[in-house]
Scaffold this active site. Structure first.
Site, PDB file in Angstrom:
ATOM      1  N   SER A  94     -11.612 103.964  84.108  1.00  0.00           N
ATOM      2  CA  SER A  94     -12.939 103.350  83.903  1.00  0.00           C
ATOM      3  C   SER A  94     -13.395 103.629  82.472  1.00  0.00           C
ATOM      4  O   SER A  94     -12.842 104.509  81.795  1.00  0.00           O
ATOM      5  CB  SER A  94     -13.925 103.991  84.889  1.00  0.00           C
ATOM      6  OG  SER A  94     -15.265 103.695  84.573  1.00  0.00           O
ATOM      7  N   TYR A  97     -18.713 110.026  89.984  1.00  0.00           N
ATOM      8  CA  TYR A  97     -17.826 108.937  89.529  1.00  0.00           C
ATOM      9  C   TYR A  97     -17.251 109.282  88.159  1.00  0.00           C
ATOM     10  O   TYR A  97     -16.039 109.161  87.930  1.00  0.00           O
ATOM     11  CB  TYR A  97     -18.630 107.631  89.473  1.00  0.00           C
ATOM     12  CG  TYR A  97     -17.792 106.403  89.177  1.00  0.00           C
ATOM     13  CD1 TYR A  97     -17.107 105.739  90.192  1.00  0.00           C
ATOM     14  CD2 TYR A  97     -17.702 105.884  87.888  1.00  0.00           C
ATOM     15  CE1 TYR A  97     -16.350 104.604  89.931  1.00  0.00           C
ATOM     16  CE2 TYR A  97     -16.946 104.752  87.617  1.00  0.00           C
ATOM     17  CZ  TYR A  97     -16.275 104.116  88.648  1.00  0.00           C
ATOM     18  OH  TYR A  97     -15.519 102.990  88.378  1.00  0.00           O
TER      19      TYR A  97
END
Ligand SMILES: NC(=O)c1ccc[n+]([C@@H]2O[C@H](COP(=O)([O-])OP(=O)(O)OC[C@H]3O[C@@H](n4cnc5c(N)ncnc54)[C@H](OP(=O)(O)O)[C@@H]3O)[C@@H](O)[C@H]2O)c1
Length: 254
Positions: free
Chosen positions: A146, A159
């Site tokens: 990410s 996350y």
């Protein structure tokens, strides 16, 4: 000369987690377009992906499981290997996000995200790597990282931790397994239109500020990620180990 393209996946079988929707579906379709068979791992129906994949004349097999049950997922991978034949690649794509201020973040939201985004990706890779090593076969692992593998983000602490962690796991496995012809690499998607970013896109102010920062001038689509995965699964990338490819419309270059 009719040598096969080094970007072809013809004759290969690739397992993709979270193949029912979003980026996982985009990757499954790109694999099929490149001639590869797909094994989808996930907890929801994969009928839509199956139809999209089979339209390319390749096999789609659905393995239903909650990936948080690491032993069950590893068992399914082993059974599939035995019944369908050798598996050539694994894409660890399944993942979730929880949004909350760091000061209010709960242990449940920490554990849930780490469990699927990081722990399940490692233990499925371990099961796959063990089998490759036991059978002395080459293989590919592609982890979905990410922008928050590089940046801090905001209100998404577990996350960010999981996506920083997956880069570390990618590099460690690359180091341990490169000499066994197992390539382990990652893709870092930018902001992609999927369920994962629904809340961001629903917030008009956040959505506009994200878009304004993307040099390409648009959010990404799942298909933008698919062909990068094909590259990392195909012979073309055989000398790549421990790399991460951003597919982000230029976000990190900004
Ligand atoms: N969208 C973005 O902008 C973006 C950016 C960077 C990285 N990513 C990463 O890309 C990956 C795919 O996300 P996405 O954007 O495509 O989001 P998505 O549409 O929400 O897809 C997530 C996938 O993970 C599956 N999944 C989640 N928990 C699971 C579990 N316990 N067991 C089995 N499957 C599970 C989901 O299955 P269900 O549908 O059944 O829930 C779904 O298939 C994730 O790792 C995400 O972090 C996304």
């Amino acid at each position: 000369m009719n040598a096969p393209s080094s970007f072809s996946l013809a004759g290969r079988t690739i397992a993709v987690t979270g193949a029912n929707t979003g980026i996982g579906q985009g990757i499954a379709v790109a694999i099929a377009r490149a001639g590869g068979a797909v094994i989808g791992f996930g907890r929801s129906s994969m009928d839509e992906t199956a139809a999209l994949v089979e339209a390319f004349g390749v096999r789609f097999t659905s393995l239903q499981c909650d990936l948080r049950d690491h032993a069950a997922a590893a068992g399914l991978l082993d059974d599939a290997w035995t019944t369908l034949g050798a598996i050539d690649g694994l894409v660890n794509n399944a993942g979730i996000i929880r949004r909350e201020d760091a000061a209010a973040f709960t242990e449940v939201d920490w554990d849930d995200v780490m469990d699927i985004n990081l722990k399940s990706a490692f233990f499925l890779s371990q099961a796959f790597g063990r089998r490759l090593i036991a059978e002395n076969r080459p293989g590919r692992i592609v982890n979905i990282a990410s922008m928050l593998s590089f940046q801090g983000g905001i209100r998404v602490v577990s996350y960010t931790a999981s996506k920083h962690g997956i880069l570390g796991v990618t590099r460690l496995l690359a180091n341990e397994w490169a000499g066994k012809a197992i390539n382990v690499n990652a893709i870092a998607p930018g902001y992609i239109v999927t369920n994962n970013t629904e809340a961001l896109r629903a917030d008009a102010e956040r959505s506009a500020s994200i878009l304004a920062r993307i040099p390409a001038g648009r959010w990404g689509e799942p298909e933008d990620i698919g062909d990068a995965a094909v590259f990392l699964l195909a012979p073309a990338s055989k000398y790549m180990h421990g790399a991460v490819i951003p597919v982000d419309g230029g976000w990190l270059a900004r």
